[in-house]
Design a protein around this motif. Sequence first.
Motif, PDB file in Angstrom:
ATOM      1  N   LYS A 535       5.819   5.713   8.398  1.00 28.47           N
ATOM      2  CA  LYS A 535       6.089   4.321   8.768  1.00 28.47           C
ATOM      3  C   LYS A 535       5.985   3.463   7.528  1.00 28.47           C
ATOM      4  O   LYS A 535       4.983   3.485   6.811  1.00 28.47           O
ATOM      5  CB  LYS A 535       5.063   3.846   9.799  1.00 28.47           C
ATOM      6  N   GLY A 536       7.065   2.729   7.242  1.00 29.12           N
ATOM      7  CA  GLY A 536       7.044   1.816   6.121  1.00 29.12           C
ATOM      8  C   GLY A 536       6.222   0.572   6.442  1.00 29.12           C
ATOM      9  O   GLY A 536       6.413  -0.051   7.489  1.00 29.12           O
ATOM     10  N   ILE A 537       5.332   0.200   5.528  1.00 28.36           N
ATOM     11  CA  ILE A 537       4.523  -1.006   5.715  1.00 28.36           C
ATOM     12  C   ILE A 537       5.145  -2.171   4.962  1.00 28.36           C
ATOM     13  O   ILE A 537       5.312  -3.273   5.491  1.00 28.36           O
ATOM     14  CB  ILE A 537       3.073  -0.761   5.249  1.00 28.36           C
ATOM     15  N   THR A 792       0.676   5.929   1.107  1.00 31.50           N
ATOM     16  CA  THR A 792       1.373   6.160  -0.159  1.00 31.50           C
ATOM     17  C   THR A 792       1.966   4.848  -0.686  1.00 31.50           C
ATOM     18  O   THR A 792       2.398   3.980   0.085  1.00 31.50           O
ATOM     19  CB  THR A 792       2.512   7.183   0.025  1.00 31.50           C
ATOM     20  N   TRP A 793       1.958   4.744  -1.987  1.00 32.65           N
ATOM     21  CA  TRP A 793       2.582   3.605  -2.675  1.00 32.65           C
ATOM     22  C   TRP A 793       3.368   4.154  -3.849  1.00 32.65           C
ATOM     23  O   TRP A 793       2.883   5.027  -4.588  1.00 32.65           O
ATOM     24  CB  TRP A 793       1.509   2.639  -3.174  1.00 32.65           C
ATOM     25  N   ASN A 805       7.381   0.428  -2.611  1.00 28.75           N
ATOM     26  CA  ASN A 805       7.377   0.983  -1.265  1.00 28.75           C
ATOM     27  C   ASN A 805       5.942   1.345  -0.879  1.00 28.75           C
ATOM     28  O   ASN A 805       5.275   2.130  -1.583  1.00 28.75           O
ATOM     29  CB  ASN A 805       8.247   2.239  -1.170  1.00 28.75           C
ATOM     30  N   LEU A 806       5.473   0.787   0.196  1.00 29.59           N
ATOM     31  CA  LEU A 806       4.146   1.097   0.730  1.00 29.59           C
ATOM     32  C   LEU A 806       4.320   1.605   2.154  1.00 29.59           C
ATOM     33  O   LEU A 806       4.959   0.956   2.984  1.00 29.59           O
ATOM     34  CB  LEU A 806       3.255  -0.150   0.729  1.00 29.59           C
ATOM     35  N   GLY A 807       3.778   2.766   2.417  1.00 29.38           N
ATOM     36  CA  GLY A 807       3.946   3.336   3.744  1.00 29.38           C
ATOM     37  C   GLY A 807       2.825   4.299   4.076  1.00 29.38           C
ATOM     38  O   GLY A 807       1.946   4.603   3.255  1.00 29.38           O
ATOM     39  N   VAL A 808       2.855   4.795   5.303  1.00 28.83           N
ATOM     40  CA  VAL A 808       1.877   5.769   5.762  1.00 28.83           C
ATOM     41  C   VAL A 808       2.630   6.948   6.355  1.00 28.83           C
ATOM     42  O   VAL A 808       3.610   6.783   7.089  1.00 28.83           O
ATOM     43  CB  VAL A 808       0.898   5.139   6.781  1.00 28.83           C
ATOM     44  N   ALA A 809       2.184   8.133   6.007  1.00 24.91           N
ATOM     45  CA  ALA A 809       2.796   9.361   6.527  1.00 24.91           C
ATOM     46  C   ALA A 809       1.744  10.132   7.312  1.00 24.91           C
ATOM     47  O   ALA A 809       0.552  10.112   6.969  1.00 24.91           O
ATOM     48  CB  ALA A 809       3.334  10.212   5.378  1.00 24.91           C
ATOM     49  N   PHE A 810       2.168  10.806   8.355  1.00 25.48           N
ATOM     50  CA  PHE A 810       1.228  11.563   9.176  1.00 25.48           C
ATOM     51  C   PHE A 810       1.841  12.901   9.544  1.00 25.48           C
ATOM     52  O   PHE A 810       3.064  13.071   9.588  1.00 25.48           O
ATOM     53  CB  PHE A 810       0.824  10.778  10.431  1.00 25.48           C
TER      54      PHE A 810
END
Length: 819
Positions: A535-537, A792-793, A805-810
């Motif tokens: 998900k992109g933050i 991640t950044w 780009n700042l996001g979270v991966a699961f």
Amino acid sequence: MRAIARISTLRRYSVISLAVSLCLACTFPARADDGAYDKKVLLARDGQTAPLLNWLQQRAQHAPLTESQVADWLQVSGWAGHDADVISLWRRYSPKMAIPTWGVAAAAQAYRNQQQWDVSLVLWDKARKMSPDDDDIRAGWVMTLADARHDKQALYEAQRLVRDAPSAYHYQLLAYAWRAQGKSRDSLLSLTLAWQNHQQGKAFKTDLLAAWDKNHIAFPALRLSRSMNISAAASRQLELKAAAVMVRNARTTTHGEAEHYVVADQVLARYDSLLAQWKNNPDAQADIRQARIDRLGALLTRQRFAEVTDEYQALTADGKPVPDYAKRWVASAWLAQMRPDKAHRLFNDVYKKVSPATLLPDDQQEMFYASIENEDFPAAKCEAERIIADSPYNTFHYGSPVPQPNDSWLNGRLLMSQYLQMANRLPEAEQYARHLARSGPGNQGLLINYASVLAARGLPRAAERELKLAEPLEPSNPELERQQAEVAMDLQEWRQMDLLTDDLVARNPDAPDIRQLERDRDLQNGYELRITGDKGISSDSPISGSHDFTLKTALYGPRIADHWRPFAGFNYATGEFDEGKGSNRDVLGGVEYTSRDNWAELGLSNRNFAGGNKLGVRFSGWHDVNDNWRIGGSAQRMSSETPLRALRNGITSNGGDLWVRWYQSERREYQLTLAPQWFSDGNTRMALNFTGKERLWTTPHFTLDFTPDISASSNSKTDTPYYNPKRDLAILPALSAEQILYRRYNTVWSQLFTAGLGTYVQKGEKNGAITTLGYGQRIQWNNQLDMDVMLTWDKRPYDGTREKNLGVAFDLNYRFGGH
């Protein structure tokens, strides 16, 4: 219960006894003092050893002791059961003075109790030379020969004593020598001859009863006692000792697998009967408690571990102490229930009272495993190093100049190999284990240990070869079969895994490691749920867009006919671009095939995007050439690798990839991938990617890897609505670290760090830097759940402009069900 571990010191006429007491009235010489010393001696004869021992200890601090006093100290300490003190006193005084016979015999007995047979035999021999006609010393010497498995010499000496003086005493000694060799019929014959030829009325019955009872010939003693008029309390004591002998027999590892449990079930039934008989007798409360304590050993043998620990907690609830031998059983039960913290504390409580040099090999191993399973790696290493330091390569049996291999030497090095493996020092562990296995090719345990290290390094075929070498030595060894089943699982040899696991479960269903193996097998044969996404933050990437979200799911069913698994899933992706929002939905299904060296998957999907539906087909697979090389590839119609922005604009693609991976071990691997892609707008993309891993640093709870990533691509068209550089090259060297925050067997909680700094080259644009950072946490639960979340950044150029780009991966993998 201490008598379970060793033979007690008895009176002179008790033939099977160690007979170290030498008939107390004859061993103590007359004293020249005011008689206070003699009063303490009399108390010691009656079992009150503390006054004399305290006096001797205080006296030794202020004035030198005489040789007789030192001998008394040795003997009375032996009566009190303080074998470690006897050995310590002997080492302190024997180099300085000529200790009398009874002191030498006491030291010989103490070393025998600690199963240090060679030292004990030397001291018995010294005592024999000092008192060559003393029957008790000769008996102690012969029985120690029997204990040390000098079978021929023990039998010869016992037969010579019978021949020279055929007394009941000597016949019983001969019975002991036969029994030590496992020849129960010959032992019974000797006892029968003693009974038939040397009856002396009731007094002899009493003496023979005492000899049988005190030396664990418990059931004949019990039967004989029923023909005599003895007290109820004495009868209960005989019952307890008879049951205690059954506990010891049940815990003897020489029994076969079936007999092992039969004996344990018999002794548990016996304890149940005794406890039922005595429960309403107020005079039997102490005996009931002793029975409950001794029963713990049978419960442990029967692998009823929870009952062991529950009963121990009930026994200690009133604050009364439990003997050390029972605590050791309880600690083993805690260890079997995967509670190494409790086992570690209890083992330390038991063994801190004795010298490490006096511990038996089983005790040393228990201490090592309790430490290492409690994640106390320094303590485990110290224990292995101590065993190695205290164990010479060869030992010499009494009376023989021929050196013999020392089991403790090998045991210490095997534990060191296991420490290196558990401490994540796998290259050293492999080298260490290989050297041991090649030095002792006839030792199955060393080959199994080497195979386990190879399997831990991700080399299952090499492990399988070592296990095949080990198999002819003892094909049905449970540890061999368990390791073979685990390797078969790694090799996708599902049928072999099932056969081995089923055999182990049928033979020993209660063993903790076999229960864990069965559980892992059932999970492999059950359902598997896979979920990945990101998900992109804060993102404005021309590839994923802003407010982007992707989700991929798949549910695999149970294995069919060993090789096949059906699966179904759903994928979703969305993102916002300059021209509007794009989304894609996939409903998919297919079948997976696995066999030794091969994996393949065929899937069909319905892709819904840009207001329409398209049928997609995907085939992918790989083949293992050996442990080091794997080749694979895929082919897709309506490729899942098509950028979302292209789908948003009605553009699809077909494609695939070919790749080759070289894997040396867990510390080094590289992969090269070539991926062509043909877009429906006429663009042809060729992508090349090279990735790798180099382990830089390892500790038991921390790893640091260097992870280079080089990728390049070319496109035949550039005037497309999706990001499509004519040619580009990205070079991103990075570091990846993992720190274990908590670990208990197969449950691990860790945190992850990533950082990379590289460069991006795009034809027609200025070169730009790539910067990446990441932090995440991962949970692995009992081989069933593997889940991680990563923040991640990154900052990198697109068409010459650097974007953040700042996001979270699961990622989640969950296994459940099974049979």
